[in-house]
Design an enzyme around this catalytic site. Structure first.
Site, mmCIF file in Angstrom:
data_model
loop_
_atom_site.group_PDB
_atom_site.id
_atom_site.type_symbol
_atom_site.label_atom_id
_atom_site.label_comp_id
_atom_site.label_asym_id
_atom_site.label_seq_id
_atom_site.Cartn_x
_atom_site.Cartn_y
_atom_site.Cartn_z
ATOM 1 N N ASP A 1 0.959 -1.306 0.062
ATOM 2 C CA ASP A 1 0.037 0.055 0.129
ATOM 3 C C ASP A 1 0.818 1.404 0.036
ATOM 4 O O ASP A 1 1.529 1.550 1.042
ATOM 5 C CB ASP A 1 -0.966 0.108 1.270
ATOM 6 C CG ASP A 1 -2.000 1.125 1.333
ATOM 7 O OD1 ASP A 1 -1.710 2.145 0.599
ATOM 8 O OD2 ASP A 1 -2.608 1.088 2.240
ATOM 9 N N ASP B 1 -3.232 2.061 -5.689
ATOM 10 C CA ASP B 1 -2.170 1.986 -4.797
ATOM 11 C C ASP B 1 -1.838 0.773 -3.823
ATOM 12 O O ASP B 1 -1.119 0.784 -3.119
ATOM 13 C CB ASP B 1 -1.934 3.414 -4.073
ATOM 14 C CG ASP B 1 -2.721 3.276 -2.632
ATOM 15 O OD1 ASP B 1 -3.721 2.880 -2.823
ATOM 16 O OD2 ASP B 1 -1.888 3.837 -1.948
ATOM 17 N N GLU B 2 -2.996 -0.140 -4.014
ATOM 18 C CA GLU B 2 -2.848 -1.037 -3.080
ATOM 19 C C GLU B 2 -2.907 -2.563 -3.963
ATOM 20 O O GLU B 2 -3.671 -2.726 -5.055
ATOM 21 C CB GLU B 2 -3.921 -1.092 -2.451
ATOM 22 C CG GLU B 2 -4.023 -0.903 -0.962
ATOM 23 C CD GLU B 2 -5.107 -1.231 -0.356
ATOM 24 O OE1 GLU B 2 -5.724 -2.027 0.582
ATOM 25 O OE2 GLU B 2 -5.934 0.024 -0.288
HETATM 26 P P1 TTP Z 1 -5.362 4.875 0.592
HETATM 27 O O1 TTP Z 1 -4.258 4.191 0.266
HETATM 28 O O2 TTP Z 1 -6.351 4.544 1.434
HETATM 29 O O3 TTP Z 1 -4.552 6.443 1.310
HETATM 30 P P2 TTP Z 1 -3.318 7.206 1.131
HETATM 31 O O4 TTP Z 1 -2.441 6.192 0.054
HETATM 32 O O5 TTP Z 1 -3.411 8.506 0.580
HETATM 33 O O6 TTP Z 1 -2.524 7.101 2.383
HETATM 34 P P3 TTP Z 1 -2.052 5.774 3.330
HETATM 35 O O7 TTP Z 1 -2.227 4.653 2.420
HETATM 36 O O8 TTP Z 1 -0.683 6.118 3.558
HETATM 37 O O9 TTP Z 1 -2.883 5.849 4.354
HETATM 38 O O10 TTP Z 1 -5.794 5.505 -0.821
HETATM 39 C C1 TTP Z 1 -5.002 5.665 -2.020
HETATM 40 C C2 TTP Z 1 -5.369 7.037 -2.865
HETATM 41 O O11 TTP Z 1 -6.747 6.903 -3.228
HETATM 42 C C3 TTP Z 1 -5.246 8.132 -1.820
HETATM 43 O O12 TTP Z 1 -3.928 8.592 -2.154
HETATM 44 C C4 TTP Z 1 -6.126 9.055 -2.562
HETATM 45 C C5 TTP Z 1 -7.274 8.366 -3.113
HETATM 46 N N1 TTP Z 1 -8.542 8.191 -2.081
HETATM 47 C C6 TTP Z 1 -9.657 9.191 -2.466
HETATM 48 O O13 TTP Z 1 -9.574 9.791 -3.548
HETATM 49 N N2 TTP Z 1 -10.667 9.280 -1.619
HETATM 50 C C7 TTP Z 1 -10.734 8.507 -0.468
HETATM 51 O O14 TTP Z 1 -11.527 8.768 0.421
HETATM 52 C C8 TTP Z 1 -9.685 7.708 -0.067
HETATM 53 C C9 TTP Z 1 -9.632 6.874 1.355
HETATM 54 C C10 TTP Z 1 -8.543 7.559 -0.865
HETATM 55 MG MG MG Z 2 -2.255 4.221 0.356
#
Ligand code: TTP
Ligand code: MG
Length: 395
Positions: free
Chosen positions: A43, A138-139
């Site tokens: 992630d 991203d996951e």
């Molecule tokens: P996440 O992996 O949930 O969040 P992140 O990568 O920004 O932070 P981290 O993993 O370090 O906690 O989500 C991936 C991307 O998806 C995030 O960068 C932006 C997008 N996203 C949205 O557009 N809306 C949302 O509500 C969420 C949770 C994520």
């Molecule tokens: Mg993330």
């Protein structure tokens, strides 16, 4: 004599039973050992924000969010860890975020850049296994049980992937390594950002019982409150309840909670190949001489298209309708337009517009739909551009 015979039979049967139990236990043990999987969950850290900061080094070290404009009542998609210290988080209104952190810099999103980075990450993952299941841009889960790289060590693979992503993309990712998806996901979150957490099978029994139920993927606010009201805060608390009791409280999710509280999760990593579009087309034995002749073919093609769509599950949501025409001179044109419904009248409209481009007899006609890309966050708004000629896509 009778007595001797019966003793002999008893001894023989006992020996057979012991032998059977031994063989069964060994094969079961061997089976479970063979089934021991190695799953990596990756992630990226504050993904959208990390890309923005990478591409604009002036933002480095400052609290940065990606999101909509305050004046347009925008929301935060994500923010970097500097901004999180002020309480800013995803899905919060930009207005609220600015109140919490007045120096917050909010930049608009650039989906194309995020998609490109996502693709580059997946290419790195694919060097380790074909079993890659992307969850979002991203996951992803990787099943590396049968991978021979890094001497077969999932931990070394995860470390190498983290390094390669950092070197190639100049962003960091966190990784979790565990015998199943549930624990791998918990692990990747354990030491975020830029962390690597490994839960080997031998550690599962010490790791899981004290785990807070809020760490379980799928336990949202409502379930967490319900669990809290029932006095359940950790996996150890869950274990105190019977599967029956948990099912009564949470339905089918109760049974899953029961399994997870023992660190059991049998879900396979599924390399998903989602369809991006569906279409039907027909090459006519004799060219269709006019627009009217083409329009007359629409109902039949449309019905075939509907048939194809009926076979897909509800997760496929239509985003665009398109028509394809191959003219008698073999020139081809495609015209598509945003449309969450793809009605027959939309195809008629598209066909009329596309036909004018060639204005000659037609060999082939095709109708199709493109689907909302669930991995992209850009399709939150379902709008139709029919009866609105501002945005038409030509290919
Ligand atoms: P996440 O992996 O949930 O969040 P992140 O990568 O920004 O932070 P981290 O993993 O370090 O906690 O989500 C991936 C991307 O998806 C995030 O960068 C932006 C997008 N996203 C949205 O557009 N809306 C949302 O509500 C969420 C949770 C994520
Ligand atoms: Mg993330």
């Amino acid at each position: 004599m009778w007595c001797d015979y019966s003793v002999l039979t008893f001894v023989r049967q006992s020996l057979l039973t012991v032998l059977f139990i031994t063989v069964f236990s060994y094969s079961y043990y061997g089976y479970t050992l063979a089934m021991q999987r190695k799953i990596i969950h990756i992630d990226a850290d504050c993904f959208f924000a990390a890309i923005e900061i990478r591409d604009d080094p002036c933002l480095s070290g400052l609290p940065v969010a990606v999101g909509g404009d305050i004046s347009r009542r925008g929301v935060i998609a994500t923010c970097n860890y500097e901004a999180r210290r002020f309480g800013v988080h995803s899905a919060m209104s930009s207005h609220h975020a600015k109140r919490l952190c007045p120096q917050l810099i909010i930049v608009p999103s650039r989906m194309a850049a995020y998609r490109e980075a996502s693709q580059a990450m997946r290419e790195i993952f694919s060097d380790y296994t074909d079993l890659v299941e992307p969850l979002s841009l991203d996951e992803a889960y990787l099943d590396v049980s049968d991978s021979s790289g890094c001497q077969g060590s999932a931990t070394l693979m995860a470390a190498e992937i983290r390094l390669r992503v950092e070197q190639a993309l100049r962003i960091t990712v966190s990784a979790g390594v565990a015998p199943n998806k549930f624990l791998a996901k918990v692990a990747s979150d354990w030491q975020k950002p830029n962390g690597l957490t490994v839960i080997p099978p031998s550690r599962v029994e010490t790791f899981v019982p004290p785990l807070a139920v809020t760490r379980i993927h799928g336990v949202g606010k409502v379930t967490a409150q319900k669990l809290h009201r029932a006095g359940i805060e950790t996996c150890a608390d869950l274990r105190q309840r019977s599967i029956f009791e948990l099912t009564q409280l949470f339905g089918t999710f109760g049974a899953r909670l029961y399994d997870l509280s023992y660190g059991v999760d049998e879900r396979a990593v599924v390399a998903s190949r989602r369809r991006k579009s569906v279409s039907v087309e027909h090459t006519y034995g004799e060219d269709l001489p006019s627009l009217a002749a083409c329009l007359a073919k629409i109902p039949e093609l449309y019905e075939q298209l509907q048939g194809r769509l009926d076979n897909l599950d509800e997760s496929y949501r239509v985003n665009k309708a398109f028509v394809k025409i191959k003219f008698s001179d073999f020139s081809t044109t495609t015209l598509e337009r945003l449309s969450p419904k793809a009605l027959i009248c939309h195809y008629r409209e598209l066909l009329k517009e596309a036909f004018v481009r060639g204005a000659r007899p037609v060999r082939l006609l095709g109708l199709g739909v493109r689907f909302v890309n669930l991995e992209s966050n850009s399709n939150f708004f379902q709008l139709s551009l029919f009866n609105d000629n501002e945005k038409t896509y030509h290919t």
